[in-house]
Write a protein that holds these residues in place. Structure first.
Motif, PDB file in Angstrom:
ATOM      1  N   CYS A  63       0.829  -1.210   0.000  1.00 28.18           N
ATOM      2  CA  CYS A  63       0.000   0.000   0.000  1.00 28.18           C
ATOM      3  C   CYS A  63       0.861   1.256   0.000  1.00 28.18           C
ATOM      4  O   CYS A  63       0.489   2.266  -0.611  1.00 28.18           O
ATOM      5  CB  CYS A  63      -0.957  -0.016   1.192  1.00 28.18           C
ATOM      6  N   ARG A 115      -2.617 -10.562  -3.153  1.00 26.50           N
ATOM      7  CA  ARG A 115      -2.669  -9.479  -4.150  1.00 26.50           C
ATOM      8  C   ARG A 115      -1.370  -8.668  -4.196  1.00 26.50           C
ATOM      9  O   ARG A 115      -1.389  -7.467  -4.490  1.00 26.50           O
ATOM     10  CB  ARG A 115      -3.866  -8.560  -3.889  1.00 26.50           C
ATOM     11  N   THR A 160      -9.258   0.757  -4.837  1.00 32.88           N
ATOM     12  CA  THR A 160      -8.453   0.217  -5.943  1.00 32.88           C
ATOM     13  C   THR A 160      -6.969   0.390  -5.638  1.00 32.88           C
ATOM     14  O   THR A 160      -6.165  -0.521  -5.864  1.00 32.88           O
ATOM     15  CB  THR A 160      -8.813   0.922  -7.261  1.00 32.88           C
ATOM     16  N   LYS A 177      -5.860  -2.128  -3.326  1.00 32.44           N
ATOM     17  CA  LYS A 177      -6.150  -3.467  -3.854  1.00 32.44           C
ATOM     18  C   LYS A 177      -7.215  -4.171  -3.015  1.00 32.44           C
ATOM     19  O   LYS A 177      -7.072  -5.320  -2.604  1.00 32.44           O
ATOM     20  CB  LYS A 177      -4.878  -4.313  -3.935  1.00 32.44           C
TER      21      LYS A 177
END
Length: 562
Positions: free
Chosen positions: A155, A258, A552, A555
């Motif tokens: 992130c 992810r 988004t 994720k």
């Protein structure tokens, strides 16, 4: 801040400077160098939309009371009356600026015009940044600390991308050194036990079930073939068999989480390429090493470290710090990244000074390396801490966590706190589908807006183009509060990038969801007044788009229904 907010702050600053110059020309203020001052958004809306401390900052140079300076500035200010409703002096001399409804309308238009690009900026000016994170030893599965490091690192990289940096992600594979020797020992003991040898596992070896499984699979394939082999040959065969499977497992588990990397960089490549030897020689050539008791030492104490450190042991083997120095040299010099950021565990505080000392000694600006220290995680269930033990093999791994907790919740929860803060991960709360769960709360706001827009469409309402809608109708306290928060996203992303703290973004989106629910509970959206309905639907869409952009970036899914 959004470009509109930044532009507004700049116009206020320019107007203040022009007003001061006018006041000087009139003789209201003495001629002096303009002081440094700030323009900020006050936390209390009563103090306006923007506020400046220029009068207090100028008291010494203008030799006047702040209140008198503020009066001179306000008396000579020239601002766009379409964007500002009022200017007031408050307290000891703060000048507060109150924006017009037209300004709030422009914010909504700005959000909708930018769409999926809203929140992005060119703050980073395309500077290259390498974020290295997780980098778990490939001697076993990833534990809960790696899970937090993965969410924070990924992130953070996304935040830096949105803030205009050219960002790459990297996993450093520690496939050499002491941990691999310990891995070999652990595999060898378990294998020999399967071959019928009575041998005890050393206390400091790896006792996890994964070691036993690797040894069994090796035994199933090769039987007793290596039982009587020379230890070095046997250990190499075991490591060559098990290590690639572990690395494949790490990559597979992280993809499930992810996380994908631009590169998996192997420590062994530094040894094979001669980079480790070269960095030792470079330090020697700089005259920052000495020999003592047969070992080669680095004069780290001359470069800010608390003591000197061993580079090469008396047996000729480099210590762990040497390949790490070579690795950072590779990042900053060989590959030429402007900045290297490492996300490391709480036990790495001393590592920072050692690494920066080595870089400085090599003639590299140590400011180009930043290390984000991440504190430990405690898993909590029913209010009780779950005890973890890596050595006994009972540690909760990333995979076991994701079997119990949705991926969305794991990624969001691990970014709820600033990295250098301890964090209790509540397993029950993370799995809850209720407003108590912050990620569910945010996703529900997005789904709720999708439902509102769909309901309006089913009733024959089609949303007009934003520029055709009278957005000045969005003048209630709830609407203004919501729009004001929308305007802060770009600034929050830049702030998160500056401070290496992606938790700022989760806090922002939780607050956005809260303000939306507050607005929706106070104001009807689908109603008979066509113009007001269009304006409110437009605001709803701006909020929906912003929530989706943030999720988004992190994720995390942005569901249309729940």
């Amino acid at each position: 801040m959004s470009q509109l907010v930044e532009k507004t702050q700049n116009s206020i600053k320019e107007a203040i400077i022009a007003a001061i110059n006018t006041a000087i020309e009139k003789g209201e203020l003495c001629e002096a160098q303009l002081p440094d001052f700030i323009i900020e958004k006050p936390s209390d809306k009563k103090n306006g939309d923007f506020s400046t401390n220029v009068a207090m900052a100028g008291a010494r140079v203008f030799r006047k009371a702040p209140m008198l300076i503020a009066q001179s500035i306000v008396g000579n200010l020239s601002l766009d009356k379409e964007l500002f409703d009022d200017i007031k002096i408050a307290g000891a001399g703060f000048i507060n600026f109150y924006l017009s409804q037209k300004y709030y309308s422009k914010i909504v238009l700005d959000v909708l015009e930018k769409g999926s690009e809203y929140g992005k900026s060119d703050y980073g000016k395309g500077k290259s940044v390498l974020v290295e994170f997780v980098s778990a030893n490939p001697t076993g599965p990833m534990h809960i600390g790696n899970a937090r490091g993965g969410a924070i690192g990924d992130c953070l990289a996304a935040v830096l991308e949105y803030a205009g940096f050219d960002t790459k992600r990297e996993f450093y594979v520690n496939d050499a050194g002491n941990q691999i020797e310990k891995f070999a020992t652990s595999l060898e003991v378990r294998y020999l036990q399967l071959c019928g040898k009575e041998i005890e596992m050393p206390e400091d070896a790896y006792h996890g079930a994964d070691i036993t499984e690797h040894a069994k699979n090796f035994f199933d394939e090769f039987g007793n073939k290596y039982a009587e082999a020379e230890s070095g040959e046997r250990r190499k065969a075991l490591v060559d068999f098990a290590l690639p499977k572990n690395i494949e497992g790490l990559e597979r588990d992280l993809k499930r989480y992810r996380i994908t990397y631009d590169r998996w960089f192997r420590e062994s490549s530094l040894h094979e390429s001669g980079a480790v030897e070269r960095v030792v020689n470079a330090l020697k050539e700089k005259g920052v090493t000495y020999e003592q008791d047969g070992a080669l030492w680095f004069k780290a104490s001359e470069y800010g470290n608390d003591k000197d450190i061993v580079l090469v042991r008396a047996n000729g083997l480099p210590t762990y710090i040497v390949p790490d120095i070579a690795y950072h040299y590779d990042k900053l010099i060989t590959r030429g990244f402007d900045k290297a950021i490492d996300v490391l565990g709480a036990d790495h505080h001393g590592y920072i000074a050692r690494m920066k000392a080595a870089l400085t000694a090599l003639g590299i600006d140590a400011e180009r390396l930043d290390i984000v220290i991440m504190q430990m995680v405690r898993l909590v269930r029913d209010g009780e801490t779950i005890k973890l033990s890596k050595r006994s093999g009972k540690a909760i791994t990333l995979n076991t966590l994701l079997e119990e907790v949705p991926i969305d919740a794991a990624r969001f929860f691990f970014n709820l706190r600033e990295p250098n803060s301890h964090f209790d991960f509540d397993l029950e709360l993370a799995a809850k589908q209720s407003s108590e769960n912050p990620v569910y709360y945010v996703q529900y706001a997005h789904a709720r807006i999708c439902s509102i827009i769909k309901k309006a469409e089913e009733q024959g309402v089609s949303l007009r183009a934003p520029e055709e809608i009278n957005l000045d109708l969005l003048d209630s306290e709830e609407e203004r509060e919501l729009i004001s928060h929308l305007s802060k996203l770009t600034g929050e992303i830049v702030s998160a990038a500056k401070q290496y703290d992606p938790a700022k973004i989760t806090h922002y989106v939780i607050e956005l969801a809260t303000l939306f629910h507050k607005f929706y509970n106070a104001k009807r959206v689908v109603l008979d007044d066509e113009e007001l309905m269009q304006a409110r639907l437009c605001l709803c869409k701006a909020v929906k788009d912003t929530i989706k952009n943030i999720l988004t970036m992190l994720k995390i899914d942005a569901p249309q229904s729940m």
